[in-house]
Design an enzyme around this catalytic site. Structure first.
Site: not given
Ligand code: UGA
Length: 434
Positions: A263
């Site tokens: 995403c």
């Molecule tokens: C993300 C959004 O959080 C959802 O709300 C959205 O619906 C989704 O994209 C989408 O558009 O379909 P997702 O990709 O499943 O969800 O995962 P996240 O938990 O957001 O993490 C994304 C990335 O950011 C991961 O690689 C995670 O490790 C990284 N991340 C997240 C960080 O490096 N630091 C953080 O504090 C949070």
């Protein structure tokens, strides 16, 4: 029946809505009919199995099966093209198919676009395709709503059951009211805040939401990269402190190797490309993207410095999925980092509780795969942690000292106890100045 579609279908069926999940890939369809999703998501398989059993959920390979429905949710993928722009081909194709199918009956039904699409797509692309292929009029013969999805991988079942917000961007008031009352029936007293808006605002809300979260991550990663040059500083404490400020909040401030997944990278790129075509330069979004492109190489630099070069070095990697609790490796930083290490002559051993098979299809025999973390780190000269799986949190310094050739640990996810590890091993971590 991708990530969004399958979660939604199983959830609706679990609320006793008779649901048809349409999937055109025959292999995936066969596996779904056997109750087996093509990806791992906690709680999803059991929900699919029980709803199949109750017959509230059936799967079909025919778009024509929408004819029995009042609402059609469109959840097809909108991946990136090579230049980062959005690929709307699946959406266009399915819109045409839905339109053609609708032309044979006179039932009013609501088409709901759940796929993430660039602003204007629902009104300027989907609507005309639906009208021309059905010879019907939106607003009179059928309804159209943009209803973005906010679920996260790893907690998708929970996020679908308890969403924080529902955004309804309908072409007409009737369409908005129809979908709102449907959700109201489904969620009952647990109905979250519902925001009614225009289709284009709904589309933009989704991009703004993801771009803002990505910006928080790139911001904290930028602070982490500064901390690395400041002995005695720690980004973890900085994130914790600023997170106490209610205007900032504690979430999405975890520094790491950069964001991955299906995403954020795709949506930030699509937004940038969309803006470029309009002659707009959203500098902050651009910077978010640039910081993220560079972040895996900040991790690589830590490895290179700690090992004094990587040629011929044995490096173990713990964690390959783009985040914990998923087997998804789309845009995972592990892929970029492993490619870089191999290109520069390192010997790479990897472990992940779930994503090994997917990584095998990328790297084949060029790296070694392990079922157990302790076996993976054995005889390696450096251990790099790339995903924050809970099981890695329990690893003790003594294990690394016992089994590694030299206990050099690079914690790119800040899962280990930094103080304890620093005392006993050569421990380096993102955002911890030395
Ligand atoms: C993300 C959004 O959080 C959802 O709300 C959205 O619906 C989704 O994209 C989408 O558009 O379909 P997702 O990709 O499943 O969800 O995962 P996240 O938990 O957001 O993490 C994304 C990335 O950011 C991961 O690689 C995670 O490790 C990284 N991340 C997240 C960080 O490096 N630091 C953080 O504090 C949070």
């Amino acid at each position: 029946m991708g990530f969004v579609g399958l979660n939604l279908a199983a959830f609706l069926a679990s609320r006793k809505v008779r649901t048809v999940g349409i999937e055109i890939n025959k292999d995936i369809l066969t596996s779904l009919n056997a109750g087996k999703p093509q990806f791992y998501e906690r709680g999803l398989e059991s929900m699919v199995k029980s709803t199949l059993k109750s017959k509230n959920l059936i799967f079909s390979g025919n778009v024509e099966d929408i004819l029995g429905s009042d609402i059609v949710f469109v959840c097809v993928g909108t991946p990136s093209l090579h230049d980062g722009s959005i690929d709307l081909s699946a959406l266009k194709k399915v819109s045409e198919k839905i339109g053609k199918t609708m032309s044979v009956d006179s039932r009013w039904r609501l088409i709901v676009i759940k796929s993430t699409v660039t602003p204007g797509t629902t009104s300027n692309i989907v609507l005309p395709i639906l009208e021309s292929s059905s010879s019907k009029k939106c607003g009179k013969d059928f309804g159209l709503v943009m209803n973005p999805e906010f679920l996260r991988e790893g907690s998708a079942v929970k996020d679908t059951k308890i969403p924080h917000l529902i955004v309804i961007g309908g072409a007409n008031t009737k369409d908005n009211t129809f979908l709102r009352s449907f959700y109201s029936t489904i969620y009952g007293r647990a109905l979250p805040k519902v925001m009614i808006t225009s289709p284009t605002t709904a589309e933009m809300i989704k991009y703004a939401n993801n771009a803002f979260l990505a910006t928080k991550i790139s911001f904290i990663n930028s602070i982490a990269n500064i901390c690395q040059h400041l002995p005695g500083t720690d980004v973890e404490q900085i994130a914790q402190a600023i997170g106490y400020d209610p205007r900032i909040g504690p979430l999405f401030l975890k520094a790491g190797p950069g964001y991955g997944g299906s995403c954020f990278p795709k949506d930030v790129s699509a937004l940038l490309s969309f803006c470029k075509n309009m002659g707009i330069d959203p500098k902050l979004v651009s910077a978010t993207h640039q910081v993220n492109l560079n972040q895996p190489y900040e991790v690589v630099r830590l490895v290179e410095r700690a090992l004094n070069g990587i040629l011929g070095k044995v490096i173990s990697i713990l964690g390959l999925a783009f985040k914990k609790n998923t087997d998804d490796i789309r845009e995972a930083v592990s892929i970029k980092i492993i490619s870089h290490l191999l290109k520069n002559g390192a010997i790479v051993k990897v472990h992940d509780p779930m994503a090994i098979n997917r990584v095998k299809s990328v790297f084949g025999n060029s790296i070694e795969y392990f079922d157990k973390a302790d076996q993976c780190i054995k005889n390696s000269e450096c251990c790099l942690i790339l995903t924050e799986w809970d099981e890695y949190k329990d690893l003790k310094p003594e294990l690394f000292i016992k089994v590694m050739t030299s206990p050099i640990i690079i914690d790119a996810r800040r899962v280990l106890d930094a103080e304890e590890f620093e005392k006993k091993t050569q421990y380096f971590a993102i955002g911890r100045g030395k």
